[in-house]
Design an enzyme around this catalytic site. Structure first.
Site, PDB file in Angstrom:
ATOM      1  N   ASP A   1       0.869  -1.172   0.000  1.00  8.04           N
ATOM      2  CA  ASP A   1       0.000   0.000   0.000  1.00  8.04           C
ATOM      3  C   ASP A   1       0.907   1.222   0.000  1.00  8.04           C
ATOM      4  O   ASP A   1       1.515   1.559   1.015  1.00  8.04           O
ATOM      5  CB  ASP A   1      -0.902  -0.033   1.227  1.00  8.04           C
ATOM      6  CG  ASP A   1      -1.738   1.235   1.403  1.00  8.04           C
ATOM      7  OD1 ASP A   1      -1.581   2.184   0.602  1.00  8.04           O
ATOM      8  OD2 ASP A   1      -2.544   1.292   2.359  1.00  8.04           O
TER       9      ASP A   1
ATOM     10  N   CYS B   1      -9.389   5.655   9.605  1.00  8.74           N
ATOM     11  CA  CYS B   1      -9.562   4.372   8.912  1.00  8.74           C
ATOM     12  C   CYS B   1      -8.511   3.363   9.375  1.00  8.74           C
ATOM     13  O   CYS B   1      -7.937   2.630   8.566  1.00  8.74           O
ATOM     14  CB  CYS B   1      -9.495   4.543   7.398  1.00  8.74           C
ATOM     15  SG  CYS B   1     -10.835   5.532   6.728  1.00  8.74           S
TER      16      CYS B   1
END
Length: 406
Positions: free
Chosen positions: A198, A361
């Site tokens: 990521d 998140c």
């Protein structure tokens, strides 16, 4: 690096919020857009707006050239070996879901493991949670040190012969931790596992070379690196992408359609069903040009100076707790004692200072930190030490407002 000249490229920064000049410290959520990117998108819509890969008319050809030119620009930017290894997506989330649903679904079985960390963004947790449920595999977590880093010793203990996929962030969006991706990839490959990175918080701030990292997949978003929202990239090694099945079906990604069966186009188009994000790709190419012209060495050096200055200034405030390692990417996550971060952010907003507040998140990480939420100030190439000073002054005001808890 002339920061004042750079700031003049970003029209949004030239405004007042609640009677104060705006200090934008939320670039980890989304960066602002320079006029060069805004004009590139505007010019596409004014002069070249057409669907791609379909028409033989002049405008269609120009649009296709811009779209595929953007793909080649991305290839150069991250040093992928082949242009067809660049898949345009809606963003990092879509890219990770594509790998999980296609590669993960086909290659995981009961007894297999997907290795992640507790510092991952939800976008790099939930897709793997869903896939291991479907396949009978399980999640395994690399333990973190007290400062929010991971060690190679723990990586070696966690990645085993059962590991099939390692999915890890290069830079934590909460802690600013920079993970040693190249070393992690080498360990994973020794066990026959593939590595997905990521890169949402890394690509905007540092030079990324996917061949040097030797990762198998790399995902990032345009909107965090001065490009428009709604455009992102999945890089994948060609040998892996060729074996994977698409997960979205329709126009653009097909070769031949018969009554009862269809065949797919070659890479990269088999993963890009429907009309693609053409203007977004044009804007992404313009953003890459903009950042490359400034230079990532200069950007990284500037951000390092800013975050170290901010770390020192905030550390001198009583009643503030900072999370994560001292050596970090360009963000600082913190809390004022016994003050909810939403209240902290509200006071700062009254002073014209935009920070992020919440769980970012990253709820498993919040649990690991033993908090429900935090405030986060994130810096980019257009921020200055004056912005840090404004943040410190704003937090001092917040402390005065909530004086009973200090």
């Amino acid at each position: 690096m002339d920061v004042q000249a750079i700031r003049s490229d970003f029209p949004l920064l030239d405004q007042e919020i609640n009677g104060h000049p705006l200090v934008y410290l939320d670039s980890s959520a989304t960066s602002q857009k320079p006029v060069q990117v805004i004009e590139a998108v505007n010019q596409y819509y004014r002069l070249n707006n057409s669907n791609v890969h379909r028409g033989v008319h002049t405008i269609g050809t120009r649009a296709t050239d811009q779209y595929e030119g953007a793909r080649e620009r991305v290839r150069q930017f991250i040093n992928a070996k082949h242009t067809e290894e660049i898949i345009f997506t809606r963003g990092t989330t879509t890219a990770i879901n594509l790998v999980a649903s296609s590669y993960g679904q086909a290659n995981l079985a009961p007894g297999d493991e997907v290795v992640i960390t507790e510092m991952e963004h939800h976008s790099n947790i939930i897709p793997w949670q869903q896939i291991v449920k479907k396949t009978g595999a399980k999640l395994s977590f690399i333990p973190m040190e007290q400062d929010g880093t991971i060690t190679i010793d723990q990586v070696k203990k966690t990645i085993t012969a059962a590991t099939k996929i390692v999915a890890i962030t290069q830079v934590s969006n909460v802690l600013g931790t920079i993970n040693p991706i190249k070393k992690i990839a080498a360990i994973a490959h020794q066990h026959g596992a593939v590595v997905l990175v990521d890169g949402a918080q890394a690509v905007p701030h540092m030079k990324v070379d996917v061949q040097e990292l030797d990762c198998d997949f790399y995902a990032f978003s345009g909107h965090k690196m001065c490009a428009p929202t709604g455009i992102g990239v999945l890089y994948g090694k060609k040998t892996l992408l060729e074996l994977m099945e698409p997960i979205e079906f329709g126009g653009e990604m097909i070769d031949f359609v018969n009554r009862y069966d269809s065949t797919w186009k070659e890479l990269p188009w088999k993963f890009e069903g429907g009309t693609p994000i053409i203007a977004g790709a044009v804007g992404l190419a313009a953003a890459i040009d903009y950042l490359t012209d400034i230079g990532f060495a200069a950007i990284q050096r500037h951000e390092h100076e800013l975050v170290q200055y901010a770390f020192e200034q905030l550390s001198n405030l009583d009643g503030i707790e900072i999370y994560g390692p001292k050596e970090r990417a360009g963000l600082i996550t913190f809390n004022l004692a016994d003050v909810h971060p939403h209240d902290t952010a509200t006071i700062l907003d009254n002073e014209g200072i935009a920070v992020r507040a919440g769980h970012h998140c990253a709820q498993p990480l919040m649990k690991w930190l033993n908090v429900t939420a935090t405030a986060r100030a994130s810096f980019y190439l257009y921020n200055t030490k004056d912005d840090v000073d404004r943040l410190v002054a704003g937090l001092t005001t917040a402390k005065e407002f909530f004086g009973d808890v200090f």
